[in-house]
Design an enzyme around this catalytic site. Sequence first.
Site, PDB file in Angstrom:
ATOM      1  N   ILE A  10       0.814  -1.222   0.000  1.00 16.88           N
ATOM      2  CA  ILE A  10       0.000   0.000   0.000  1.00 16.88           C
ATOM      3  C   ILE A  10       0.839   1.260   0.000  1.00 16.88           C
ATOM      4  CG2 ILE A  10      -2.185  -0.801   0.968  1.00 16.88           C
ATOM      5  CD1 ILE A  10      -1.162  -0.155   3.728  1.00 16.88           C
ATOM      6  N   GLY A  11       2.117   1.129   0.192  1.00 16.73           N
ATOM      7  CA  GLY A  11       2.932   2.342   0.191  1.00 16.73           C
ATOM      8  C   GLY A  11       4.396   2.001   0.209  1.00 16.73           C
ATOM      9  N   GLY A  13       8.108   4.176   0.926  1.00 19.66           N
ATOM     10  CA  GLY A  13       8.737   5.469   1.173  1.00 19.66           C
ATOM     11  C   GLY A  13      10.210   5.299   1.416  1.00 19.66           C
ATOM     12  N   LYS A  33       4.755  -2.331   8.260  1.00 19.23           N
ATOM     13  CA  LYS A  33       5.809  -1.500   7.676  1.00 19.23           C
ATOM     14  C   LYS A  33       7.121  -2.254   7.856  1.00 19.23           C
ATOM     15  CE  LYS A  33       7.840   3.117   7.844  1.00 19.23           C
ATOM     16  NZ  LYS A  33       7.579   4.487   8.250  1.00 19.23           N
ATOM     17  N   ASP A 131       7.064  14.960  10.257  1.00 19.13           N
ATOM     18  CA  ASP A 131       6.745  14.709   8.841  1.00 19.13           C
ATOM     19  C   ASP A 131       5.236  14.726   8.619  1.00 19.13           C
ATOM     20  OD1 ASP A 131       7.316  14.354   6.186  1.00 19.13           O
ATOM     21  OD2 ASP A 131       7.648  12.199   6.307  1.00 19.13           O
TER      22      ASP A 131
HETATM   23  N1  LIG Z   1      -1.332   1.967   9.438  1.00 19.69           N
HETATM   24  C1  LIG Z   1      -1.501   2.228   8.146  1.00 19.69           C
HETATM   25  N2  LIG Z   1      -2.649   1.889   7.527  1.00 19.69           N
HETATM   26  C2  LIG Z   1      -2.815   2.141   6.205  1.00 19.69           C
HETATM   27  N3  LIG Z   1      -1.916   2.755   5.419  1.00 19.69           N
HETATM   28  C3  LIG Z   1      -0.754   3.115   5.989  1.00 19.69           C
HETATM   29  C4  LIG Z   1      -0.478   2.858   7.370  1.00 19.69           C
HETATM   30  N4  LIG Z   1       0.752   3.334   7.656  1.00 19.69           N
HETATM   31  C5  LIG Z   1       1.217   3.842   6.508  1.00 19.69           C
HETATM   32  N5  LIG Z   1       0.327   3.717   5.505  1.00 19.69           N
HETATM   33  C6  LIG Z   1       0.449   4.188   4.112  1.00 19.69           C
HETATM   34  O1  LIG Z   1       1.718   3.860   3.605  1.00 19.69           O
HETATM   35  C7  LIG Z   1       2.404   5.053   3.228  1.00 19.69           C
HETATM   36  C8  LIG Z   1       3.886   4.896   3.493  1.00 19.69           C
HETATM   37  O2  LIG Z   1       4.055   4.632   4.888  1.00 19.69           O
HETATM   38  P1  LIG Z   1       5.121   5.407   5.739  1.00 19.69           P
HETATM   39  O3  LIG Z   1       4.883   6.848   5.408  1.00 19.69           O
HETATM   40  O4  LIG Z   1       5.046   4.983   7.155  1.00 19.69           O
HETATM   41  O5  LIG Z   1       6.472   4.894   5.092  1.00 19.69           O
HETATM   42  P2  LIG Z   1       7.768   5.751   4.834  1.00 19.69           P
HETATM   43  O6  LIG Z   1       8.747   4.761   4.270  1.00 19.69           O
HETATM   44  O7  LIG Z   1       8.176   6.444   6.079  1.00 19.69           O
HETATM   45  O8  LIG Z   1       7.235   6.787   3.755  1.00 19.69           O
HETATM   46  P3  LIG Z   1       7.745   8.265   3.414  1.00 19.69           P
HETATM   47  O9  LIG Z   1       9.175   8.175   3.068  1.00 19.69           O
HETATM   48  O10 LIG Z   1       6.869   8.630   2.227  1.00 19.69           O
HETATM   49  O11 LIG Z   1       7.464   9.118   4.603  1.00 19.69           O
HETATM   50  C9  LIG Z   1       1.753   6.180   4.049  1.00 19.69           C
HETATM   51  O12 LIG Z   1       1.893   7.447   3.453  1.00 19.69           O
HETATM   52  C10 LIG Z   1       0.309   5.704   4.097  1.00 19.69           C
HETATM   53  O13 LIG Z   1      -0.396   6.109   2.948  1.00 19.69           O
END
Ligand SMILES: Nc1ncnc2c1ncn2[C@@H]1O[C@H](COP(=O)(O)OP(=O)(O)OP(=O)(O)O)[C@@H](O)[C@H]1O
Length: 327
Positions: A10-11, A13, A33, A131
């Site tokens: 779903i994501g 980053g 994550k 953030d």
């Molecule tokens: N608990 C959750 N439930 C549903 N979707 C989530 C959840 N946690 C994160 N996401 C989705 O996944 C995306 C990426 O997660 P997260 O931001 O924690 O990762 P990241 O690697 O730190 O990303 P970034 O570098 O973009 O900040 C979030 O922007 C969100 O849309």
Amino acid sequence: MEHYERIEKIGEGASGVVYKARDRRTGATVAIKRLRGGGGDDEQLSEDLVREARCLEACRGHPCLVELRAAHRDAAAGAFLVMDYVGPSMAQVMRERGAGRPVPEAEARRLMRQLLEGAAAMHDLGVLHRDLKPDNVLVDGHGNLKICDFGMSRFAAAATGHAAPYTSPVVTLWYRAPELLLGSREYDAGVDTWALGCIMAELLSGAPLLPGRSEMDQLNRAFDTVGADDMADWPRFARLPRAGSPLCRKSRPPSRLRDMFPALSTAGFDVLSGLLACRPDRRLTAADALRRPWFTDAESSADQPRNACGARLSERVGGVAADAIVV
Ligand SMILES: Nc1ncnc2c1ncn2[C@@H]1O[C@H](COP(=O)(O)OP(=O)(O)OP(=O)(O)O)[C@@H](O)[C@H]1O
């Protein structure tokens, strides 16, 4: 990891990949994550995981902050965090609404109340998110919000007894406060409330307030929008690494924020301009913003949370027992 059945990605980053998954033991839908890299020997990764998990753990139980269920680190699966699954993100919802479609003021107030409640609780616990942006705000099935992605978060110096400096830069460019753009490494929770001001403006206009292309362009846009008159009088200004930048010497007209939001009520503008005060010491804290008339007058009582979002930290959501935190 064997307890979880992966459903979909779903994501993705900077720090890792997020999956939607099912907990085979309970049937609950969770978000996992998985931090980039291994988990065993990578010291930086371990530190990042522990910091994110500790901040999330401190915030557990608040209805406006995403709930951590478990944190694991093992040689085979690497390091991962298990959270309640909530979605879609506010960014997705706004994209689907279409650019330039503002949210009505009463709805913006209901949403901002929730974001500020979450931020006030975090800050009270000594956690700086660092953030905040629409991608890191999740919208649940009732239309209520939860702040997620504590990947950049840390405990404030005052909460740990360890002095700043903190890392700079933090916060995604468009939501980054002027003091960060000026290179400050001794910032406070004001970096989060500035970002919330940007989110409020985005809700009310349907478009990002300050879509800068570089750090200097971002600073220029921020000064041009909210004015920079009083910034140079801030006692800590002279010590900022970029205080000598020509951008800081340029003379500018006063804030044009009011002209950009002519239909916003006086009480609404009081909150917006307070969150977007250029000088950090004049910026509203999340707790102070919640005490402003926009949130406290009789008219605003109609936008109380649709479920338990007004609950205090000690009240656990849904009564679901969380797994042990194993980090
Ligand atoms: N608990 C959750 N439930 C549903 N979707 C989530 C959840 N946690 C994160 N996401 C989705 O996944 C995306 C990426 O997660 P997260 O931001 O924690 O990762 P990241 O690697 O730190 O990303 P970034 O570098 O973009 O900040 C979030 O922007 C969100 O849309």
